[in-house]
Design an enzyme around this catalytic site. Structure first.
Site, PDB file in Angstrom:
ATOM      1  N   TYR A  69       0.824  -1.223   0.000  1.00  0.00           N
ATOM      2  CA  TYR A  69       0.000   0.000   0.000  1.00  0.00           C
ATOM      3  C   TYR A  69       0.862   1.279   0.000  1.00  0.00           C
ATOM      4  CZ  TYR A  69      -3.382   3.402   1.925  1.00  0.00           C
ATOM      5  OH  TYR A  69      -4.167   4.498   2.153  1.00  0.00           O
ATOM      6  N   ASP A  87      10.818 -13.741  -0.911  1.00  0.00           N
ATOM      7  CA  ASP A  87      10.739 -13.443   0.518  1.00  0.00           C
ATOM      8  C   ASP A  87      12.138 -13.028   1.006  1.00  0.00           C
ATOM      9  OD1 ASP A  87      10.773 -13.748   3.313  1.00  0.00           O
ATOM     10  OD2 ASP A  87       9.356 -15.427   3.284  1.00  0.00           O
ATOM     11  N   SER A 125       5.948   3.398  13.013  1.00  0.00           N
ATOM     12  CA  SER A 125       4.528   3.678  13.233  1.00  0.00           C
ATOM     13  C   SER A 125       4.342   4.421  14.542  1.00  0.00           C
ATOM     14  CB  SER A 125       3.795   2.339  13.303  1.00  0.00           C
ATOM     15  OG  SER A 125       2.517   2.504  13.850  1.00  0.00           O
ATOM     16  N   TYR A 182       2.935  -6.728  16.806  1.00  0.00           N
ATOM     17  CA  TYR A 182       3.250  -5.924  15.617  1.00  0.00           C
ATOM     18  C   TYR A 182       3.957  -4.633  16.044  1.00  0.00           C
ATOM     19  CZ  TYR A 182       2.257  -1.979  12.566  1.00  0.00           C
ATOM     20  OH  TYR A 182       2.375  -0.810  11.854  1.00  0.00           O
ATOM     21  N   LYS A 191       7.998  -3.021  15.535  1.00  0.00           N
ATOM     22  CA  LYS A 191       8.381  -1.680  15.054  1.00  0.00           C
ATOM     23  C   LYS A 191       9.359  -1.035  16.045  1.00  0.00           C
ATOM     24  CE  LYS A 191       6.226  -1.645  11.206  1.00  0.00           C
ATOM     25  NZ  LYS A 191       7.007  -1.741   9.975  1.00  0.00           N
ATOM     26  N   LEU A 217     -10.246   1.239   9.917  1.00  0.00           N
ATOM     27  CA  LEU A 217     -11.500   1.980   9.760  1.00  0.00           C
ATOM     28  C   LEU A 217     -11.845   2.293   8.297  1.00  0.00           C
ATOM     29  CD1 LEU A 217     -13.883   3.507  11.021  1.00  0.00           C
ATOM     30  CD2 LEU A 217     -12.396   5.513  11.202  1.00  0.00           C
ATOM     31  N   ARG A 264      -8.021   9.878  15.817  1.00  0.00           N
ATOM     32  CA  ARG A 264      -6.742   9.527  15.200  1.00  0.00           C
ATOM     33  C   ARG A 264      -6.349  10.619  14.205  1.00  0.00           C
ATOM     34  NH1 ARG A 264      -7.429   6.469  18.633  1.00  0.00           N
ATOM     35  NH2 ARG A 264      -7.341   4.198  18.653  1.00  0.00           N
TER      36      ARG A 264
END
Ligand code: UD1
Length: 338
Positions: free
Chosen positions: A11, A58, A124, A149, A153, A199, A230
């Site tokens: 993305y 990979d 993040s 996750y 990070k 969302l 957010r």
């Protein structure tokens, strides 16, 4: 200059590849297609009018990665390749640690071996955990993230700081807030796997009647309308920040650099505001129901992104409504393909 973009068909990766090509960088993509599809490569070429080199494998396969470095004179890397589903990471923590950290270390080993610098890491806002202050500055103390996750990070950041210090390398850590939207061409966007957790993909699929109703996780938060807040940042704005960060890193004269930037709009929006903005932008209805809070969610998180503006000359420019309009165009494109 040739930049290795891992996860370059994902993305944020695909949007960043387009911006790199537009700024005359050559791009080598490594992506195992675990969360993308091959048509994204074709669409990148269509949007940018240029072709990146693409290797489908990979990054845990060290020997293949080494061959990429043999074949290309790599000047830097933007590392997007990672698993990113918060809920899944709680069920499969080992897969997350293995995938997100081994792949990072494999690339860094090649950098060390071949004396390459200039590394940009997709981090993040999750590294701040439940922050004690809002807006969140880069200097806001990090807390333990809620998910495995998030921990990958935080650990990734630590690995990179040690890497930069020990081997005199230039590193930038980019802490994204909530990326949304699609490319204005409607040829690139997010491809949610299965039922979306985030969302905006859920809102989009509800508007197109793939999902019956959006569940709003809680309206009893201490915010004006009771729903959580957010900082939603448009993905093309975010992609542009990567190019600015890379240009700054390439121009740095010091041998060792560790730069950290928040990438957000500096403005918080509630869940209900996002739903309203989507409906206004696209003249569609998003049916919803109010449900209990989702475990692990925080009340509010939004960025102070002044440092990126000051040092990178970058600022988010796109409004929430405009970003949500591109999302809807992308959804229509996806439906026209199937
Ligand atoms: C999560 C991750 C973040 C990551 C981001 C985008 C954490 C704590 N957060 O953020 O690191 O960058 O995803 O991938 O690890 N909501 C609903 N209904 C839904 C879905 C969401 O009401 O169906 C609400 C949530 O409760 C939340 C807001 O919408 O208040 C945003 O949720 P989401 O898009 O999942 O992002 P975050 O949880 O903020």
């Amino acid at each position: 200059m040739t930049i290795l973009v891992t996860g370059g068909l994902g993305y944020i990766g695909s949007h960043t590849v387009v911006e790199l090509l537009n700024n005359n960088f050559d791009v080598v993509i490594v992506d195992d297609l675990s969360n993308s599809e091959k048509f994204i490569l074709k669409n990148i070429e269509e949007v940018a009018g240029k072709k990146p080199v693409f290797y489908p494998f990979d990054l845990k396969r060290k020997e293949l990665l080494s061959q990429v470095f043999d074949a290309h004179q790599i000047d830097g890397c933007i590392n997007f390749a990672a698993y990113k589903a918060v809920g899944e990471s709680q069920e499969k923590p080992l897969d997350y640690y293995e995938n997100n950290l081994f792949t990072l270390i494999n690339i860094l080993q090649e950098f060390k071996k071949r004396n390459i610098s200039n590394f940009i890491f997709s981090s993040s806002c999750t590294v701040y955990g439940q922050a004690d202050e809002q807006p969140i500055h880069e200097s806001t103390p990090l807390k333990t993230p809620e998910s495995s996750y998030g921990k990958t990070k935080q650990m990734g950041e630590e690995i990179l700081k040690d890497f930069a210090t020990a081997y005199q390398k230039k590193v930038t850590l980019l802490r994204y807030f909530n990326p949304i939207g699609s490319h204005p061409s409607a040829l690139l966007g997010e491809l949610p796997l299965g039922i979306p957790n985030n969302l905006v993909p859920y809102v989009t699929q509800t508007a197109s009647k793939i999902r019956e109703k959006l569940s709003i996780w809680g309206n009893d938060y201490p915010t004006e309308d009771g729903t959580a807040i957010r900082d939603y940042i448009y993905v093309v704005d975010l992609a542009k920040a990567h190019v600015k960060a890379l240009q700054k890193l390439l121009n740095e004269t010091s041998e060792t650099v560790i730069d950290i930037y928040n990438l957000g709009t500096g403005k918080g929006s509630s869940v209900l505001e996002v739903v309203g903005a989507f409906e206004r932008a696209n003249h569609v209805e998003v049916p919803y129901q109010i449900c209990a809070r989702r475990a692990g969610d925080i009340t509010i998180a939004f960025a102070n992104a002044d440092k990126a503006e000051r040092e990178l000359g970058w600022k988010a420019e796109t409004t929430l409504e405009e970003a949500l309009r591109t999302t809807w165009e992308w959804q229509k494109y996806l439906e026209s393909r199937s």
